[in-house]
Design a protein around this motif. Structure first.
Motif, PDB file in Angstrom:
ATOM      1  N   SER A  65     -47.603  29.970  -6.060  1.00 39.77           N
ATOM      2  CA  SER A  65     -48.646  30.057  -7.079  1.00 39.77           C
ATOM      3  C   SER A  65     -48.149  30.801  -8.318  1.00 39.77           C
ATOM      4  O   SER A  65     -48.824  30.847  -9.323  1.00 39.77           O
ATOM      5  CB  SER A  65     -49.898  30.705  -6.516  1.00 39.77           C
ATOM      6  OG  SER A  65     -49.604  31.955  -6.009  1.00 39.77           O
ATOM      7  N   TYR A  95     -51.135  27.855 -15.761  1.00 33.46           N
ATOM      8  CA  TYR A  95     -50.768  28.871 -16.760  1.00 33.46           C
ATOM      9  C   TYR A  95     -49.701  28.454 -17.723  1.00 33.46           C
ATOM     10  O   TYR A  95     -49.374  29.175 -18.608  1.00 33.46           O
ATOM     11  CB  TYR A  95     -50.374  30.165 -16.074  1.00 33.46           C
ATOM     12  CG  TYR A  95     -49.839  29.967 -14.720  1.00 33.46           C
ATOM     13  CD1 TYR A  95     -50.662  30.202 -13.646  1.00 33.46           C
ATOM     14  CD2 TYR A  95     -48.569  29.494 -14.523  1.00 33.46           C
ATOM     15  CE1 TYR A  95     -50.197  29.972 -12.383  1.00 33.46           C
ATOM     16  CE2 TYR A  95     -48.111  29.281 -13.255  1.00 33.46           C
ATOM     17  CZ  TYR A  95     -48.927  29.516 -12.201  1.00 33.46           C
ATOM     18  OH  TYR A  95     -48.475  29.281 -10.948  1.00 33.46           O
ATOM     19  N   SER A 100     -56.159  28.412 -19.921  1.00 37.43           N
ATOM     20  CA  SER A 100     -56.878  29.144 -18.892  1.00 37.43           C
ATOM     21  C   SER A 100     -57.426  30.467 -19.382  1.00 37.43           C
ATOM     22  O   SER A 100     -58.377  30.981 -18.840  1.00 37.43           O
ATOM     23  CB  SER A 100     -55.978  29.361 -17.693  1.00 37.43           C
ATOM     24  OG  SER A 100     -54.871  30.129 -18.087  1.00 37.43           O
ATOM     25  N   TYR A 101     -56.820  31.055 -20.400  1.00 36.31           N
ATOM     26  CA  TYR A 101     -57.416  32.315 -20.855  1.00 36.31           C
ATOM     27  C   TYR A 101     -57.922  32.241 -22.277  1.00 36.31           C
ATOM     28  O   TYR A 101     -58.093  33.236 -22.939  1.00 36.31           O
ATOM     29  CB  TYR A 101     -56.438  33.477 -20.656  1.00 36.31           C
ATOM     30  CG  TYR A 101     -55.043  33.197 -21.110  1.00 36.31           C
ATOM     31  CD1 TYR A 101     -54.090  32.805 -20.177  1.00 36.31           C
ATOM     32  CD2 TYR A 101     -54.681  33.304 -22.434  1.00 36.31           C
ATOM     33  CE1 TYR A 101     -52.813  32.529 -20.586  1.00 36.31           C
ATOM     34  CE2 TYR A 101     -53.400  33.031 -22.835  1.00 36.31           C
ATOM     35  CZ  TYR A 101     -52.458  32.639 -21.905  1.00 36.31           C
ATOM     36  OH  TYR A 101     -51.191  32.358 -22.294  1.00 36.31           O
ATOM     37  N   GLU A 102     -58.114  31.043 -22.774  1.00 32.26           N
ATOM     38  CA  GLU A 102     -58.740  30.921 -24.089  1.00 32.26           C
ATOM     39  C   GLU A 102     -60.189  30.536 -23.885  1.00 32.26           C
ATOM     40  O   GLU A 102     -60.482  29.517 -23.299  1.00 32.26           O
ATOM     41  CB  GLU A 102     -58.038  29.819 -24.890  1.00 32.26           C
ATOM     42  CG  GLU A 102     -56.953  30.341 -25.785  1.00 32.26           C
ATOM     43  CD  GLU A 102     -56.188  29.208 -26.417  1.00 32.26           C
ATOM     44  OE1 GLU A 102     -56.713  28.086 -26.437  1.00 32.26           O
ATOM     45  OE2 GLU A 102     -55.064  29.461 -26.867  1.00 32.26           O
ATOM     46  N   LYS A 103     -61.065  31.375 -24.375  1.00 34.25           N
ATOM     47  CA  LYS A 103     -62.471  31.041 -24.166  1.00 34.25           C
ATOM     48  C   LYS A 103     -62.998  30.221 -25.312  1.00 34.25           C
ATOM     49  O   LYS A 103     -62.609  30.435 -26.433  1.00 34.25           O
ATOM     50  CB  LYS A 103     -63.281  32.309 -24.018  1.00 34.25           C
ATOM     51  CG  LYS A 103     -63.289  32.741 -22.578  1.00 34.25           C
ATOM     52  CD  LYS A 103     -64.567  33.479 -22.203  1.00 34.25           C
ATOM     53  CE  LYS A 103     -64.529  33.754 -20.709  1.00 34.25           C
ATOM     54  NZ  LYS A 103     -65.600  34.550 -20.250  1.00 34.25           N
TER      55      LYS A 103
ATOM     56  N   GLN C  65     -44.492  37.674 -17.058  1.00 38.84           N
ATOM     57  CA  GLN C  65     -43.097  37.368 -16.759  1.00 38.84           C
ATOM     58  C   GLN C  65     -42.403  36.908 -18.025  1.00 38.84           C
ATOM     59  O   GLN C  65     -42.976  36.185 -18.833  1.00 38.84           O
ATOM     60  CB  GLN C  65     -43.025  36.243 -15.714  1.00 38.84           C
ATOM     61  CG  GLN C  65     -43.554  36.651 -14.376  1.00 38.84           C
ATOM     62  CD  GLN C  65     -43.372  35.557 -13.334  1.00 38.84           C
ATOM     63  OE1 GLN C  65     -43.285  34.382 -13.667  1.00 38.84           O
ATOM     64  NE2 GLN C  65     -43.310  35.951 -12.076  1.00 38.84           N
ATOM     65  N   ALA C 221     -59.453  37.677 -20.115  1.00 41.47           N
ATOM     66  CA  ALA C 221     -58.997  36.590 -20.980  1.00 41.47           C
ATOM     67  C   ALA C 221     -58.513  37.130 -22.319  1.00 41.47           C
ATOM     68  O   ALA C 221     -57.476  36.728 -22.841  1.00 41.47           O
ATOM     69  CB  ALA C 221     -60.118  35.587 -21.178  1.00 41.47           C
ATOM     70  N   GLN C 228     -50.038  37.758 -24.817  1.00 41.11           N
ATOM     71  CA  GLN C 228     -49.290  36.569 -25.215  1.00 41.11           C
ATOM     72  C   GLN C 228     -48.859  36.662 -26.681  1.00 41.11           C
ATOM     73  O   GLN C 228     -47.760  36.269 -27.044  1.00 41.11           O
ATOM     74  CB  GLN C 228     -50.150  35.319 -24.991  1.00 41.11           C
ATOM     75  CG  GLN C 228     -49.461  34.018 -25.314  1.00 41.11           C
ATOM     76  CD  GLN C 228     -48.527  33.547 -24.200  1.00 41.11           C
ATOM     77  OE1 GLN C 228     -48.968  33.032 -23.186  1.00 41.11           O
ATOM     78  NE2 GLN C 228     -47.228  33.754 -24.397  1.00 41.11           N
ATOM     79  N   ARG C 235     -44.629  34.383 -19.779  1.00 39.24           N
ATOM     80  CA  ARG C 235     -45.558  33.569 -19.010  1.00 39.24           C
ATOM     81  C   ARG C 235     -46.592  34.520 -18.444  1.00 39.24           C
ATOM     82  O   ARG C 235     -46.254  35.481 -17.761  1.00 39.24           O
ATOM     83  CB  ARG C 235     -44.817  32.861 -17.883  1.00 39.24           C
ATOM     84  CG  ARG C 235     -45.751  32.117 -16.968  1.00 39.24           C
ATOM     85  CD  ARG C 235     -45.027  31.111 -16.141  1.00 39.24           C
ATOM     86  NE  ARG C 235     -44.224  31.749 -15.098  1.00 39.24           N
ATOM     87  CZ  ARG C 235     -43.369  31.068 -14.341  1.00 39.24           C
ATOM     88  NH1 ARG C 235     -43.208  29.794 -14.523  1.00 39.24           N
ATOM     89  NH2 ARG C 235     -42.681  31.683 -13.414  1.00 39.24           N
ATOM     90  N   ILE C 236     -47.828  34.254 -18.732  1.00 39.31           N
ATOM     91  CA  ILE C 236     -48.878  35.176 -18.308  1.00 39.31           C
ATOM     92  C   ILE C 236     -49.742  34.514 -17.252  1.00 39.31           C
ATOM     93  O   ILE C 236     -50.303  33.442 -17.469  1.00 39.31           O
ATOM     94  CB  ILE C 236     -49.708  35.620 -19.521  1.00 39.31           C
ATOM     95  CG1 ILE C 236     -48.813  36.509 -20.380  1.00 39.31           C
ATOM     96  CG2 ILE C 236     -50.926  36.400 -19.092  1.00 39.31           C
ATOM     97  CD1 ILE C 236     -49.155  36.511 -21.790  1.00 39.31           C
ATOM     98  N   ILE C 237     -49.799  35.147 -16.112  1.00 35.80           N
ATOM     99  CA  ILE C 237     -50.535  34.574 -14.982  1.00 35.80           C
ATOM    100  C   ILE C 237     -51.742  35.459 -14.719  1.00 35.80           C
ATOM    101  O   ILE C 237     -51.606  36.608 -14.331  1.00 35.80           O
ATOM    102  CB  ILE C 237     -49.632  34.518 -13.740  1.00 35.80           C
ATOM    103  CG1 ILE C 237     -48.363  33.730 -14.048  1.00 35.80           C
ATOM    104  CG2 ILE C 237     -50.375  33.893 -12.584  1.00 35.80           C
ATOM    105  CD1 ILE C 237     -47.286  33.917 -13.024  1.00 35.80           C
TER     106      ILE C 237
END
Lengths: 103, 314, 392
Positions: A65, A95, A100-103, C65, C221, C228, C235-237
């Protein structure tokens, strides 16, 4: 009700009993207890690494993962997925898209 | 999303339904075109036999449709864990344009199938069947609706994307959002509650008067008012949160799956209520009234128990 | 509408199945085998998912990472300070971990460096380590699988790691992780960060990656996008991505398996259809007599439905029961190879049992409708035969 009927109904109820009994037995003995859960969480918080040690043949499978579809190219540019377990363990598609982390 | 095991299972069963419904459809068309009760040719004889097959297939589909519907809701609930932003089935339903229509269509089809079987059952009790043709014309319409449902279901699961943000039920059913659902919250609560309980009283009244047409009407109205009041008022007491208006969250484990019970009561009550127009038996009305009263009792109990526990109204 | 179960009819259906022993047995066996195979796979999948879900709360919110040319490389520890200056970040820790390939056994281990063992740390460690010997010198804790491999190669007390310059680095084994956490720890070695750097030949100011803790889940988020911005090559998980990946891990691929399996489901459908269509003269006569006795078509159809329901119910019970036994008591021999692949280091595959009604329902919908559907048309053929035709 004759003999055969009784026998067949008995057979059915034995089956049902075995099924439910097994569910109950496994539930009582093999489900995760609170104590085991705490131990697992303790260990995971110690390492802070995801994934289970089931498929361990290569790093991109061990921490699947955290790897992506391109991780296996580290092994060589022409290499395809040839491990049995890499067939079963999909990496996340999340990712390397920034979504995934942009709202 | 099509490759998710639960989704695949639903699609597989749908394919099965599709194939068999197609057979029933062809048979029904033949019956509608050629059936004539007065003739006694070998064709009529054959048609009668084919009628048995068609009705068996419809029965088969309906019997499996009920648990499949529950499984569908359950699957939507579990998909909500996978989809970013969704917290319960509401988010998944809203994730695509098809979701809401599919839900309405599914419920409608369940009712129609049940009515068809009711009709069929009453017909087969009769010495001489009277409405054979009408019955199968009804099925032809039902078939079209059912095919739309199968197609829309496929499209919906195909369209769900995992990495797309969706809204959670908190925003979908909030009184501030501009959705059509939010207009509901502008109706004031006492009025809505008044309607709901008045409807309950009406049911009781028409039952006493033994007027089955009015009873069916009241039953249909009861369904609407119950759903509205559930979203706008009773839901908040189940969640013990004044702002949470989601009609899906109480299907989850945290609320002891109480939603399944509530909806089952409501649906069966309405079914028996509306179906009582077809029959002159009292049984249907009795069941309908009973389930409606149990439903009213449970939702009211949530409100009262909250009041007794905390001493305030939400 | 009131379809009550007719017990006489049920009894008749039972006897009818009993009279055609070989046919019933054949269909029952095929159906049972099918359900067994499917349920074994889904039980393993749901257990692994459950096991992963247990520990997901303990994971850090964000992992950072550094990528270079698409490959993961070491990140300078100084990045921690930059990340700590972002609002909302509770803590950021530079991690040192990696894989060590033990050539003699052909096994990769996972080495995880942690901060020097402090007192309170050791207390909690005692809960998860068997016979833990506390000492002040550098030492390591190993998973059960690692310990087995060590013993096989006669490293009972300590192990010699080969450093990049060819010299040996010896670490004593301080303890083995308990069986409860075997699925998580089987191939892990936990040692101090200093030792890990020594073995990996890493500079003291470098780290493998950085984990970030964010107290407020709403801010994850935002924090992730800020990191970033600060490190465009990273790479951000996020934890959410991990969770989705966890769910995907099994779902997606068991979906692929299932879609291939559909072929065999339809083959099964054909076999049943064929088998049920071929009526023996005995059966024909039976139906003829029933009809002559005045049984209605609906009643015969109902009886046939009871037969199908009984047979599939029994097959479901047997199939699922055997699968439960196979997965949770025998630990899935043969089938586990699919999950373990070519791994040399094998865990004992003690999967936790989850009472998962969704899986049971899934199995139900994959098997029973198919069988009942296959029996509809043959039953109808039987039921609509003319009594005089059959008995003639």
């Amino acid at each position: 009700m004759n003999k055969t009927t009784k026998g067949l109904f008995l057979f059915l109820s034995i089956l049902l009993f075995v099924f439910l009994g097994q569910l109950g037995y496994l539930f009582a003995t093999q489900s995760v207890t609170q104590e085991a859960k705490e131990k697992k969480q303790l260990f995971v918080s110690l390492t802070s690494l995801p994934d289970l040690a089931i498929a361990t043949e290569a790093d991109y499978i061990r921490h699947r993962s955290m790897s992506d579809y391109f991780s296996l190219f580290k092994e060589g540019p022409f290499l395809r997925e040839y491990f049995v377990s890499s067939y079963l363990y999909a990496p996340s598609t999340q990712y390397f898209t920034a979504r995934s982390y942009e709202k | 999303m099509l490759l998710h095991p639960e989704v695949l299972a639903i699609l597989l069963v749908n394919t099965l339904f599709f194939l068999f419904a197609l057979i029933a459809f062809v048979l029904s068309v033949r019956i509608v075109l050629f059936y004539n009760a007065d003739e006694s040719t070998s064709l009529q004889y054959k048609l009668q036999k084919e009628g048995y097959l068609a009705s068996t297939i419809i029965k088969f589909i309906f019997i499996l449709k009920i648990p499949l519907f529950l499984f569908f809701v359950f699957t939507l609930d579990s998909l909500s864990n996978l989809i970013t932003g969704a917290m319960c089935a509401a988010g998944v339903v809203d994730a695509t344009v098809y979701g809401n229509y599919l839900f309405v269509l599914k419920i409608l089809n369940l009712y129609l199938f049940a009515f068809w079987l009711m009709l069929h059952y009453r017909e087969s009790k009769r010495e001489v069947p009277r409405y054979t043709k009408e019955k199968y014309i009804f099925f032809l319409l039902l078939f079209i609706l059912f095919m739309i449902e199968v197609a829309v279901e496929f499209l919906m699961f195909d369209a769900i994307e995992l990495d797309k943000m969706v809204d959670c039920c908190g925003t979908l059913y909030s009184s501030t959002s501009a959705s059509y659902i939010s207009t509901l919250f502008h109706i004031n609560t006492p009025l809505l509650l008044g309607l709901f309980y008045a409807n309950g009283v009406l049911l009781l009244l028409f039952y006493r008067l033994k007027n089955r047409y009015f009873f069916a009407l009241a039953s249909a109205l009861f369904f609407v008012s119950a759903l509205l009041s559930l979203i706008a008022f009773f839901g908040t007491y189940i969640y013990e949160l004044p702002t949470h208006h989601c009609p899906f969250c109480f299907l989850q484990k945290e609320y002891y799956y109480v939603g399944y019970l509530l909806y089952a009561l409501l649906f069966t009550s309405t079914f028996y209520g509306v179906a009582s127009t077809f029959t002159d038996e009292k049984r249907g009305m009795q069941y309908s009234l009973l389930y409606a009263l149990i439903y009213m009792f449970i939702v009211s109990a949530y409100v009262l128990s909250y009041y007794f526990k905390t001493g305030v109204w939400l | 509408m009131r379809n009550r179960i007719n017990f006489y009819l049920l009894e008749y259906a039972l006897h009818s199945l009993w009279r055609q022993k070989s046919k019933t047995l054949f269909i029952g066996l095929v159906l049972t085998l099918l359900i067994f195979l499917l349920s074994a796979l889904f039980f393993i999948a749901s257990s692994i998912k459950h096991e992963l879900a247990q520990s997901v709360d303990a994971l850090p919110e964000i992992t950072v990472q550094k990528l270079q040319g698409g490959k993961h490389t070491n990140i300078p520890s100084s990045a921690v300070d930059t990340i700590l200056s972002i609002h909302g970040v509770e803590d950021a820790i530079a991690r040192v971990w990696g894989y060590y390939y033990f050539q003699k056994a052909g096994v990769p281990f996972v080495l995880v460096g942690v901060d020097p063992f402090e007192e309170q740390y050791k207390k909690s460690l005692q809960k998860i380590v068997d016979n833990y010997e506390i000492s002040s010198q550098e030492q390591m804790l190993v998973g059960r699988g690692v310990y087995e491999i060590f013993k096989e190669h006669h490293y009972e007390e300590s192990f010699n790691f080969i450093k990049s310059d060819g010299s040996l680095y010896t670490l004593p084994i301080a303890g083995v992780f308990t069986e409860t956490i075997e699925l998580e720890s089987n191939d892990m070695i936990i040692l101090s960060k200093q030792s890990a750097r020594e073995i990996f030949a890493m500079d003291a100011d470098m780290a493998t990656d950085i984990v970030v803790k964010v107290a407020n889940p709403e801010e994850i988020a935002m924090v992730a996008s800020k990191i970033q911005l600060a490190f465009p090559d990273a790479r951000i998980i996020t934890k959410e991505a991990l969770q989705i990946s966890y769910a995907n891990i099994i779902d997606y691929k068991s979906g692929v398996f299932l879609s291939l399996f559909i072929v065999s489901l339809f083959t099964f459908f054909m076999i049943i259809y064929d088998k049920l269509s071929g009526l023996s003269t005995q059966e024909r006569r039976e139906i003829g007599i029933l009809k002559a006795l005045g049984w209605k078509v609906e009643l015969i159809l109902k009886e046939k439905f009871y037969e199908a329901a009984l047979l599939s119910f029994v097959s479901y019970l047997v199939g699922v029961s055997v699968a439960l036994f196979y997965v949770y008591i025998l630990h899935a021999p043969l089938l586990r190879n699919i999950f373990e692949g070519y791994s040399v280091l094998r865990s004992s595959f003690h999967l936790p049992f989850v009472l998962d009604f969704q899986t049971l329902a899934l199995l139900f919908f994959l098997s029973i409708p198919l069988y009942v559907a296959a029996s509809i048309i043959p039953s109808w053929r039987v039921a609509t035969q003319e009594a005089d035709e059959v008995m003639r």
